[in-house]
Enzyme design. Structure first.
Site: not given
Length: 540
Positions: A114, A221, A242, A288, A349, A384, A390
């Site tokens: 990626e 939230d 994104h 990105r 994103h 990021r 993840l």
């Protein structure tokens, strides 16, 4: 009604579920989620988990790629912790039943490539990695009798020691979190959940923008509840767009994974010309932030509504096997990616900032933790690196459980405090079609137009003025009418928008995801630091 537990978890994504499973070994756990358990950003994650899982890779290389992507703002110690501990956490997911794609020649993983990575290191389950992880973790949680899962329960505000009283004699000033006020969406009642430790895992903030890849639950939230309670929040100006969301009016928030570019996809304009090299020497595999700005610039230069991602030069069988979900969805809407380019646009994103936490996931408020996209750990910095999210979630969930194990006995010995019930508004039902729908749509349009990929100080000042009026109006209605989920989320979105604008106005330079025309250069002398906001007086 008051409920009691050792641990209250708000949110059912990978961080919340991972934490719940491990904490349940020695504590009572209540996990609430405002819709269904699977309604999470984790469930939509296509790419995978980035970790050093090959002898051809190294922790040092993963660290370097993360630091380059973070553009100077990553916490180096945190980056080293996450990249070093990450491989063990990925293998733990396999032990819990996550079925990652195996390599063709017997390798343990079929590692994907990626943008921003210097080698293949993304473990995936085709292009449905998030769904596979969520499936496996939910199955484990459902089988655990020490975890109570409550769907359709929406946290409203945190319970704070400074608002409570000890044995009815008045509370001392403090910042210990005691749990949360929670709205049962089915009954409309607000319940008190008293907990030794509260863990915010509510995901991101994509719904603050008009176009997003996020699920409808992504209304920020956890960040806003923590801020209202007096916790420090950091780096909210760094909202990641994104680069490649499927451009189709009939499809909502469907992204085209970064892995498509990793496997050879090329961004082209309507004339069929590749363009990314004009904007970044790394071309289509740039980070990105760079790719999103490149697409934005190309669309503005051409006047087109979208650009295109072309991977039709790859074998059709390979594409159908590697990207079954993307292939099927695009084909459903008339785009056969094996034959023609995919129309794409950038969309909000990922929130790189969040509740400021330490290396154990602890916020600046005692016994309040934040994990996953809700937290600002220092890993991501100003941008990021793909598929690091993840990884961060499972690493910090593991570390937070270690902290809990060390402190659970002392936490249980803390004196009980009397907590007031929620102060309900009037009996009148608000006409939401007037307030909620209008303000929701206006807010998201304003954020898209004024606080998007490219910013200007004049636009930030204009939206700040409009938000001030909107916040006042929403606050009045929030306490004057019967509470509804839509009103709770609107209140959170408006506060979050205000915090993003404040943060963007404070950073008078361009770095990572924050590009402002008035200050196009980086300024390491004045801004090589986090942007931290904290409400001076805790409370509602």
């Amino acid at each position: 009604m008051t409920e009691f537990c050792d641990v209250l978890i708000v949110g059912s994504g990978v961080s919340g579920l991972s934490f719940a499973l491990k904490a349940a070994a020695f504590s009572s756990v209540t996990l609430i989620t405002k819709k269904n358990s699977a309604d999470t950003a984790t469930n939509l994650a296509q790419g995978g988990v980035a970790a050093v899982l090959s002898v051809e890779d190294s922790v040092e290389a993963h660290i370097n790629d993360t630091l380059v992507s973070g553009d100077g703002l990553c916490d180096v110690d945190i980056v080293r912790i996450v990249t070093t501990e990450g491989p063990d956490r990925v293998r733990e997911l396999m032990e819990l039943g996550v079925r990652f794609q195996r390599g063709r020649d017997g390798e343990e993983f079929d590692l994907g490539m990626e943008g921003g990575h210097s080698t293949r290191r993304v473990a995936h389950a085709s292009d449905l990695t998030g769904r596979e992880i969520e499936r496996a973790l939910l199955a484990q949680v459902a089988a655990n009798t020490n975890i109570r899962v409550l769907e359709n329960h929406l946290a409203i505000d945190l319970l704070m020691e400074s608002k409570a009283s000890r044995r009815g004699k008045g509370g001392k000033e403090g910042d210990r979190c005691l749990g949360a006020y929670v709205l049962d969406r089915q009954t409309g009642e607000v319940e008190v959940y008293y907990a030794g430790v509260t863990v915010l895992c509510t995901g991101g903030c994509g719904k603050v923008y008009l176009y997003t890849t996020n699920p409808d639950i992504a209304t920020g939230d956890g960040v806003v509840m923590a801020y209202r309670a007096g916790a420090k929040v950091a780096n909210l100006e760094f909202v990641q767009f994104h680069p490649t969301c499927f451009f189709n009016r009939e499809v909502k928030n469907f992204l085209i994974s970064e892995a498509v570019r990793g496997e050879g996809g090329v961004l082209i304009n309507r004339q069929g010309h590749p363009f990314m090299k004009k904007y970044d020497a790394r071309g289509d595999l740039a980070t990105r932030d760079a790719v999103a700005r490149g697409i934005d610039a190309e669309m503005k230069a051409t006047g087109d509504d979208c650009v295109f991602l072309d991977i039709s030069h790859k074998p059709a069988d390979f594409l159908r096997e590697r990207f079954p979900n993307i292939y099927a969805t695009c084909r459903q809407y008339g785009v056969d990616l094996t034959q023609v380019p995919i129309p794409v646009v950038p969309a909000a994103h990922y929130m790189c900032g969040g509740v400021l936490v330490d290396e154990w996931g602890c916020s600046s408020i005692t016994n309040l933790l934040a994990l996953g996209e809700t937290a600002c750990t220092g890993l991501h910095g100003a941008n990021r690196l793909a598929s690091n999210s993840l990884l961060e979630a499972v690493v910090f969930a593991h570390r937070a459980v270690h902290w809990l194990r060390e402190h659970i006995v002392a936490i249980r010995q803390l004196p009980a405090l009397a907590v007031d019930p929620w102060r309900a508004g009037g009996a009148e039902v608000l006409d939401e079609s007037i307030l909620v729908t209008h303000n929701w749509n206006q807010l998201r349009q304003l954020m898209w137009d004024y606080v998007g990929i490219v910013r200007r100080q004049k636009r930030l000042d204009l939206i700040q003025n409009r938000l001030t009026f909107m916040l006042t109006e929403i606050k009045e209605h929030f306490f004057d009418y019967l509470l509804t989920p839509d009103l709770v989320e609107l209140r959170n979105l408006a506060v979050l928008a205000d915090l993003i604008v404040q943060s963007a106005s404070l950073r008078k330079e361009s770095r990572g995801l924050h590009y402002i025309v008035d200050y196009p250069e980086k300024n390491d002398r004045d801004f090589l630091r986090d942007t931290i906001l904290q409400r001076p007086v805790p409370g509602r």
